[in-house]
Structures are given as structure tokens and as C-alpha cells.
Motif scaffolding. Structure first.
Motif, PDB file in Angstrom:
ATOM      1  N   ALA A 197       0.840  -1.190   0.000  1.00  0.00           N
ATOM      2  CA  ALA A 197       0.000   0.000   0.000  1.00  0.00           C
ATOM      3  C   ALA A 197       0.877   1.242   0.000  1.00  0.00           C
ATOM      4  CB  ALA A 197      -0.923   0.008   1.216  1.00  0.00           C
ATOM      5  N   VAL A 198       0.320   2.342  -0.443  1.00  0.00           N
ATOM      6  CA  VAL A 198       1.058   3.605  -0.455  1.00  0.00           C
ATOM      7  C   VAL A 198       1.556   3.918   0.955  1.00  0.00           C
ATOM      8  CG1 VAL A 198       0.853   6.099  -0.803  1.00  0.00           C
ATOM      9  CG2 VAL A 198      -0.192   4.520  -2.432  1.00  0.00           C
ATOM     10  N   GLY A 199       2.831   4.248   1.038  1.00  0.00           N
ATOM     11  CA  GLY A 199       3.426   4.565   2.334  1.00  0.00           C
ATOM     12  C   GLY A 199       4.230   3.438   2.927  1.00  0.00           C
ATOM     13  N   ASP A 200       4.023   2.199   2.447  1.00  0.00           N
ATOM     14  CA  ASP A 200       4.810   1.068   2.943  1.00  0.00           C
ATOM     15  C   ASP A 200       6.278   1.296   2.597  1.00  0.00           C
ATOM     16  OD1 ASP A 200       2.495  -0.056   3.812  1.00  0.00           O
ATOM     17  OD2 ASP A 200       2.418  -1.672   2.331  1.00  0.00           O
ATOM     18  N   SER A 208      16.575   2.626   1.201  1.00  0.00           N
ATOM     19  CA  SER A 208      15.184   2.326   1.539  1.00  0.00           C
ATOM     20  C   SER A 208      14.300   2.740   0.377  1.00  0.00           C
ATOM     21  CB  SER A 208      14.754   3.064   2.811  1.00  0.00           C
ATOM     22  OG  SER A 208      14.748   4.464   2.609  1.00  0.00           O
ATOM     23  N   PHE A 209      13.135   2.141   0.292  1.00  0.00           N
ATOM     24  CA  PHE A 209      12.194   2.553  -0.747  1.00  0.00           C
ATOM     25  C   PHE A 209      10.784   2.553  -0.180  1.00  0.00           C
ATOM     26  CE2 PHE A 209      12.819  -2.002  -1.239  1.00  0.00           C
ATOM     27  CZ  PHE A 209      11.549  -2.521  -1.457  1.00  0.00           C
ATOM     28  N   THR A 210      10.008   3.514  -0.657  1.00  0.00           N
ATOM     29  CA  THR A 210       8.638   3.702  -0.191  1.00  0.00           C
ATOM     30  C   THR A 210       7.679   3.591  -1.360  1.00  0.00           C
ATOM     31  OG1 THR A 210       9.384   5.180   1.581  1.00  0.00           O
ATOM     32  CG2 THR A 210       7.058   5.294   0.969  1.00  0.00           C
ATOM     33  N   VAL A 211       6.578   2.897  -1.141  1.00  0.00           N
ATOM     34  CA  VAL A 211       5.570   2.722  -2.185  1.00  0.00           C
ATOM     35  C   VAL A 211       4.800   4.029  -2.358  1.00  0.00           C
ATOM     36  CG1 VAL A 211       3.492   1.454  -2.860  1.00  0.00           C
ATOM     37  CG2 VAL A 211       5.375   0.258  -1.719  1.00  0.00           C
ATOM     38  N   VAL A 212       4.702   4.507  -3.597  1.00  0.00           N
ATOM     39  CA  VAL A 212       4.009   5.778  -3.877  1.00  0.00           C
ATOM     40  C   VAL A 212       2.724   5.587  -4.679  1.00  0.00           C
ATOM     41  CG1 VAL A 212       6.110   7.165  -3.739  1.00  0.00           C
ATOM     42  CG2 VAL A 212       5.436   6.162  -5.938  1.00  0.00           C
ATOM     43  N   CYS A 213       2.544   4.414  -5.257  1.00  0.00           N
ATOM     44  CA  CYS A 213       1.322   4.114  -5.994  1.00  0.00           C
ATOM     45  C   CYS A 213       1.191   2.602  -6.154  1.00  0.00           C
ATOM     46  CB  CYS A 213       1.321   4.817  -7.371  1.00  0.00           C
ATOM     47  SG  CYS A 213       2.577   4.198  -8.549  1.00  0.00           S
TER      48      CYS A 213
END
Length: 472
Positions: A197-200, A208-213
């Protein structure tokens, strides 16, 4: 700063003298009035009060001020030291593999690897071979941005070839064979599968990487289901969003997620349906990479997107013209394996340029015009089979191709006359043949490359297709 400090101390000393005088008068009044004789302990405390003076609200003693100043300096030094500790020690590499009309990105940090998409079926074995050449034994993460074949086929191949810690993929289903293969390999190898989900946020070594869509998964919109991430290493960042289109880009803009990134992999191969003007402004990249096939039938990258890249002042990198591209970050700056290209022709123009280069087979290399512009600096050493084993493999592959052609009777043209012979280079993996001067030749893995002397009709009869880049 030093002058200001002195002024503050001077003001403080005046206040202290005034406070001391007031306290002295009060003590004399109490003694003269005979109200309560002080004990020895009280006298000591009173003397201390007289010598130090009563402090007004909000005031500090000189000792307190000195301590606070020292503590402040120590705190600042501690913050600077902490920042130095937080800055990564090492490098992050992000490689945009040349998988024709598709996407495949290999990320490495501290010996941990992540694969994002894997290209189409014709490039699946290339992706696996490339990863092995880089020393990959295990993939910490594999991200299948969405389930289109030009992204998913190579993912399936990689999951068969390497162990994987976790797969991140969109939460929808489709009825294609490659999706069925994807589901099967995950089940057979019991790989952890997550629908992020967005923000994970996930870690890869010190990166590090963050989900944006996507904002939400919609079974009717394959492209806008693309799992997109913002990868961060030190002060550098990368945005990779699969085939997300304008609707999903707007959802990202509305959500307030951080999009600004140093490097942006243009969504959907530079399609006009992605990389909107507003989105590009929000990302504000210093470099844009476009992964597309040379002379592809979709016209990617489009003129609209190329103009937006130029307008935002970003450097341009293209796999269709430059092959596989690697960018390395030390946490503060980026270095590239190739120079940025100045070739802003759209996909249709590149395809038209290739079509105009058919000429005659005797003009070897004359047909490779600007379609390969910018690729000269990507040749490296990978394009040459410089070992005995590679040469032997190439010879065997060429003999096999020739034998197959003869067995099929393809050595003669329709009129019964042998076709004009020439020198070609075969890719035994993709089953394509090229002019020796084609820029694709420099990007082949040695084990997949074979030299062939004969007619193009022989190769076609043997199941090989002419390269669309050099039109042999």
C-alpha cells in the motif's frame, strides 16, 4: 555573536546587582524588627542569597548560562556527528537493462539486490544471464510493477533462477499465461508475496524505498495498478512507477506523497499517456531514463514526453539508443556509465531513420545512422567474445544456424539463385541477426553471440528475424 554575548552578560550583571541590593535591605529590615532569629543553617542560606542575589523569572545564573552554551555546542557537534554516521558508507547502483520494449531494473546496495520488472519473453534469459554476471545469487526483493508481458516475463524467469526473499506485486488478477506462470512459481517456491500500500517502506542494505502508488487496485486498469516506488540512498533518490498513467499520477499528486527525485524512469516507456506536465514539475528530476525498444511500433518515446524532459532541464538517457545504463550513487552524487544523449528524436523518427538505412549489404555499417547515436560510449568490453570458450560457443551456434537453414532449403532465393551472402552477427537467445556494426551487438552477452557468413534468407529460414535497429 561575541559582541551580542557580552551585551547579554552585562545586562545580566546589572540585574544581579539590583536584586542583591533588594535582598540586603529585606534582611536588615527583618533583623531590626526582631522577627524570627535565623538558625546557623538559615544564616548560611541567607548569606548565599545575599551573595548570589535572587533571580528574576526567566533569568539564569552565569553558571547555568555557561553550561547551557556548552551543552548547546555539544548538542550541535552531536548532531553533525550523527549526520556523518547516517550518511551511507558505500554505493548504490541502479541498472536500467536494455530489454527492448519493456522494463527491467536491477538495484544493488551492500550486496543486497532487488529486481524491478524483467522485460518480455525474448529478453528473459538475457536478464537472468546479466544478473548472474553481476554475481547475484539471491534477490532480497522482486517487484512486479504490474502483469503486462513486457514487464512480467523476465520476473518469472528470475524467480526460477534465483531464490527470493519477497515479491511485491499489485492486487489484481489477469488470465494471461505469463500471469499463471507467475502465480505458479511463487506457490511452488513458497515465496512471500505482498500487495503493498502507499506509504509502505522497505530497506535494502542502507537504502530504503517507499511505495508511492497505486492509491487503490482496480482490476479494470492494468497500467494504473502499477506498483511504484521512490528509492532513497543518502541524499539521492529515484522514482520508478511502471506504466502508471496520468490518472494515477494525479492520484499521487493529490495524496501528497514525496515525488521529487533525482532520477525518474519515465513511466510507460515515454508514452504520451504518462509523465504529465504537472507530474514532471513535482518530480523535478535532474535525469530522466526512458526504457523502450529501438524502432518500436508504439512510437515510444513520444515527442510530447521528450519535450517535457527538455523543458524541465533534465539530462536524457535512452535504452533504445544507448543500451543498458547504470547509475551509481555514493549517497551525495551520481555517476553514469554513459553520457547523456542529445538525441531527442521520438520513437517514430528513430524507426523511420532505421527504415531509410536498408541500402545494400555491401555498405556494411552504412545503414546505422543516427538511430544508434549516443550508443557509441556503451560498447565497453561486453560485446566481444574474448575467451576461447565464447569463441567456440559462437562457432557452434553459427554452424547450427547454417545447418538449420540448409536443411530447410533456405539457402536459395525464390528464383532458385543463392541470395547475396554477407557477414552477420546472431543473437542465439533472441533469435535475431544484425549487421556487425549494429549497436545491439555491443550489448550482447558473449554466450549468446555468434558470427555467421551467408545469406539473410538462410537465417530467416532458420528462424531468425532481422534486427529492426540496423535492418540487415
Amino acid at each position: 555573536m561575541q559582541t551580542a554575548g557580552k551585551q547579554k552578560n552585562k545586562k545580566y550583571n546589572v540585574n544581579r546587582i539590583r536584586s542583591g541590593a533588594v535582598a540586603l535591605c529585606a534582611a536588615l529590615f527583618l533583623l531590626l524588627s526582631g522577627c524570627g532569629a535565623a538558625s546557623d543553617g538559615q544564616a548560611v542560606r541567607q548569606q548565599a542569597a545575599l551573595s548570589g542575589g535572587a533571580l528574576q523569572d526567566g533569568q539564569m545564573s552565569e553558571q547555568q548560562m555557561t553550561e547551557q552554551q556548552e551543552n548547546g555546542e555539544a548538542s550541535t557537534a552531536g548532531t553533525e556527528g550523527q549526520r556523518e554516521e547516517q550518511m551511507p558508507d558505500g554505493t548504490l547502483s541502479v541498472t536500467f537493462l536494455d530489454v527492448g520494449q519493456g522494463n527491467a531494473v536491477l538495484v544493488e546496495q551492500g550486496g543486497a539486490y532487488m529486481l524491478i520488472d524483467g522485460g518480455n519473453r525474448d529478453y528473459s534469459s538475457f536478464v537472468v544471464s546479466y544478473l548472474k554476471e553481476q554475481g547475484v545469487e539471491e534477490l532480497a526483493y522482486v517487484i512486479a510493477s504490474h502483469y503486462d508481458a513486457d514487464h512480467l516475463n523476465g520476473v518469472v524467469g528470475a524467480l526460477h533462477a534465483f531464490s527470493c526473499g519477497q515479491v511485491l506485486a499489485p492486487d489484481y488478477v489477469t488470465d494471461t499465461r505469463v500471469y499463471e506462470s507467475f502465480e505458479r512459481v511463487i506457490k511452488e517456491q513458497d515465496i512471500a508475496l505482498a500487495y503493498p500500500a502507499v506509504g509502505d517502506t522497505y530497506t535494502l542494505g542502507d537504502a530504503s524505498f517507499t511505495v508511492v502508488c497505486p492509491k487503490a487496485y482496480d482490476p479494470k486498469e492494468d497500467n494504473d495498478n502499477s506498483v511504484g516506488i521512490r528509492l532513497v540512498y543518502g541524499d539521492t533518490s529515484f522514482l520508478i512507477c511502471g506504466d502508471a498513467g496520468k490518472a494515477e499520477e494525479q492520484a499521487m499528486l493529490d495524496s501528497g506523497v514525496t515525488l521529487e527525485s533525482d532520477v525518474y524512469l519515465a513511466s510507460h516507456h515515454g508514452s504520451e499517456g504518462s509523465s504529465s506536465e504537472a507530474f514532471m514539475r513535482a518530480v523535478s528530476p535532474s535525469a530522466v531514463v526512458i526504457s523502450a525498444g529501438a524502432g518500436n511500433s508504439y512510437g515510444h518515446p513520444t515527442r510530447t514526453v521528450l519535450d517535457r524532459v527538455k523543458a524541465c532541464g533534465a539530462a536524457l538517457y535512452r535504452t533504445d539508443l544507448q543500451g543498458t545504463i547504470t547509475v551509481t550513487s555514493d549517497g551525495t552524487s551520481l555517476s553514469w556509465s554513459v553520457d547523456a544523449t542529445q538525441d531527442y528524436r521520438d520513437g517514430d523518427e528513430v524507426a523511420a531513420g532505421a527504415a531509410d538505412t536498408t541500402g545494400t549489404s555491401g555498405a556494411a555499417g552504412a545503414g546505422v545512422t543516427d538511430a544508434a547515436a549516443g550508443s557509441t560510449d556503451t560498447t565497453g568490453t561486453s560485446g566481444t567474445a574474448d575467451t576461447a570458450d565464447s569463441a567456440a560457443q559462437a562457432s557452434v551456434a553459427a554452424d547450427t544456424a547454417g545447418s538449420a537453414a540448409q536443411a530447410s532449403g533456405g539457402e536459395t532465393a525464390a528464383g532458385g539463385t543463392a541470395d547475396v551472402t554477407g557477414e552477420y552477427v546472431l543473437n542465439t537467445n533472441t533469435k535475431k541477426f544484425h549487421r556487425p556494426s549494429c549497436s545491439s551487438v555491443a550489448q550482447m552477452s558473449p554466450e549468446n553471440k555468434a558470427a555467421f557468413s551467408g545469406s539473410r534468407e538462410e537465417l530467416i529460414a532458420a528462424g531468425y528475424d532481422p534486427c529492426k535497429r540496423c535492418n540487415p
